[in-house]
Enzyme design. Structure first.
Site, PDB file in Angstrom:
ATOM      1  CB  ILE A 110      -5.292   6.920   4.740  1.00 34.02           C
ATOM      2  CG1 ILE A 110      -6.658   6.340   3.402  1.00 34.02           C
ATOM      3  CG2 ILE A 110      -4.792   8.133   4.029  1.00 34.02           C
ATOM      4  CD1 ILE A 110      -8.044   7.178   3.689  1.00 34.02           C
ATOM      5  CB  VAL A 141      -0.136   9.502   2.100  1.00 37.21           C
ATOM      6  CG1 VAL A 141      -0.719   9.125   0.838  1.00 37.21           C
ATOM      7  CG2 VAL A 141      -1.079  10.637   2.503  1.00 37.21           C
ATOM      8  CE  LYS A 142       0.039   1.223   4.822  1.00 38.27           C
ATOM      9  NZ  LYS A 142      -0.785   0.297   5.571  1.00 38.27           N
ATOM     10  CB  ILE A 143       3.517   5.556  -1.236  1.00 40.15           C
ATOM     11  CG1 ILE A 143       2.561   6.940  -1.287  1.00 40.15           C
ATOM     12  CG2 ILE A 143       3.937   5.436  -2.850  1.00 40.15           C
ATOM     13  CD1 ILE A 143       3.372   8.104  -1.733  1.00 40.15           C
TER      14      ILE A 143
END
Length: 371
Positions: A110, A141-143
């Site tokens: 996400i 977690v997408k960064i």
């Protein structure tokens, strides 16, 4: 040959097959469970565009929206609840895969709010909040790999949070991402975290490179330029894997691996083919190599299952060959640095636009629920 054979061959060659899509409908209908069961799917990626499309349909989310509206939830809280519910339920669906692969696969991603792509501190805070809200060990977690995103990647990993680094276009930026990953693990160890529990992938965008470079080659218009169409994206990915192998053969990585660290695998993203001139499986069967992930739209997955030619490793040892392609592109007048900067900026802008569309859809649903 059955549909599962080609996908099975791809998986057997060391490529983890992830679906580049998620929706409440996929979860409720059993579609996602079927892909896990029948098509070797071992993970899911999402992004703001995917959620905007899912929530635009609306009906599958109506009941939850009504409940949230009745509780007086605001727009941002509603969006957070809707999206993290899907991700949490998908993560639960993949728990057996997660356990069977010792945490390597069974992953659901996400993304942080794309409006924060240029703000390091807010990106870190959002990543921490998403990690706590979803509360599943198989979350990523997408960064985004913007300049401001690089220190956010390090700081997030340092907190023991697993990260999917997204929107990577250039090998130069990818090398910086790996350095940020190493630094994050080193800090995580200093902070007392068990490195075995931290996982990461680096999402290297593929098809968009061809789309942008081909457009520029057409504008140049010479036969020499036109002959290079369709070569940039694969060459770029080959150079990325070459960089991966070199970076993960250094003493710095060896020390981290000795402490139990997991390698950050390259992930081939944006693998749906945008030009009808090219094979619809080219960003799958031409990028087969161990220790990678290929996240595909279902259309690309179906095409791969139907007619891809999986012939084993098509990537290793091709760095020099790929560099010649980039030398040729430069020689005909392609400013590759500008290509990558353009793609990064457009990528952030597209996700911001999708987020705005998502907010608009949910606003309409909330208004309807409130009568």
């Amino acid at each position: 040959m059955s549909t599962t054979d080609r996908l099975g061959q791809l998986s057997g060659a060391g490529v983890s097959i992830w679906l580049d899509d998620l929706s409440r409908e996929r979860l409720n209908s059993g579609n996602l469970a079927g892909l896990i069961r029948d098509k070797h799917v071992v993970g899911v990626t999402t992004n703001p565009t995917i959620f905007a499309n899912a929530l635009a349909d609306g009906e599958a989310y109506d009941e939850q929206v009504r409940e949230l509206a009745a509780r007086g939830a605001g727009l941002d809280a509603t969006v957070r609840e809707l999206t993290t519910t899907d991700v949490r339920n998908a993560a639960d669906l993949f728990r057996d895969v997660y356990a069977a692969t010792d945490g390597v696969d069974g992953r659901v991603s996400i993304e942080v709010d794309p409006r924060l792509a240029k703000d390091t501190d807010k990106t870190v805070a959002e990543a921490q909040d998403l990690w706590k809200t979803v509360d599943r060990p198989n979350l990523l977690v997408k960064i985004p790999a913007t300049e401001e995103g690089l220190p956010a990647i390090t700081r997030t990993l340092a907190e023991g949070i697993s990260v999917n680094v997204t929107l990577i276009f250039s090998v130069e930026r990818y090398e910086a991402v790996i350095d940020a990953f190493f630094a994050g693990l080193e800090q995580a160890k200093a902070n007392g975290h068990d490195l075995k529990g931290i996982h990461s992938v680096a999402s290297f965008f593929v098809s968009r490179v061809d789309a942008e470079v081909d457009k520029r080659l057409e504008a140049i218009g010479t036969e020499e330029a036109k002959a290079l169409r369709g070569k940039a994206a694969i060459a770029n990915a080959l150079l990325a894997y070459d960089a991966f192998e070199k970076k993960f053969a250094t003493d710095r990585w060896t020390a981290l691996a000795a402490d139990g660290a997991n390698a950050q695998r390259p992930l081939w993203a944006s693998t749906g083919v945008k030009s009808p001139e090219y094979s619809d499986t080219r960003y799958v069967d031409q990028l087969v190599v161990r220790d990678t992930v290929n996240t595909m739209p279902e259309k690309t997955m179906d095409a791969t299952a139907d007619h891809a030619e999986i012939t084993g490793d098509t990537v290793s040892g091709k760095g020099a060959e790929a560099q010649r392609v980039f030398d040729q592109l430069s020689a005909v007048g392609i400013d590759i640095t500008d290509v990558f900067l353009t793609l990064e900026n457009e990528g952030v802008e597209k996700f911001e636009k999708s987020w705005s569309d998502l907010l608009e859809s949910v606003t309409g649903q909330l208004d309807k629920a409130k009568g």
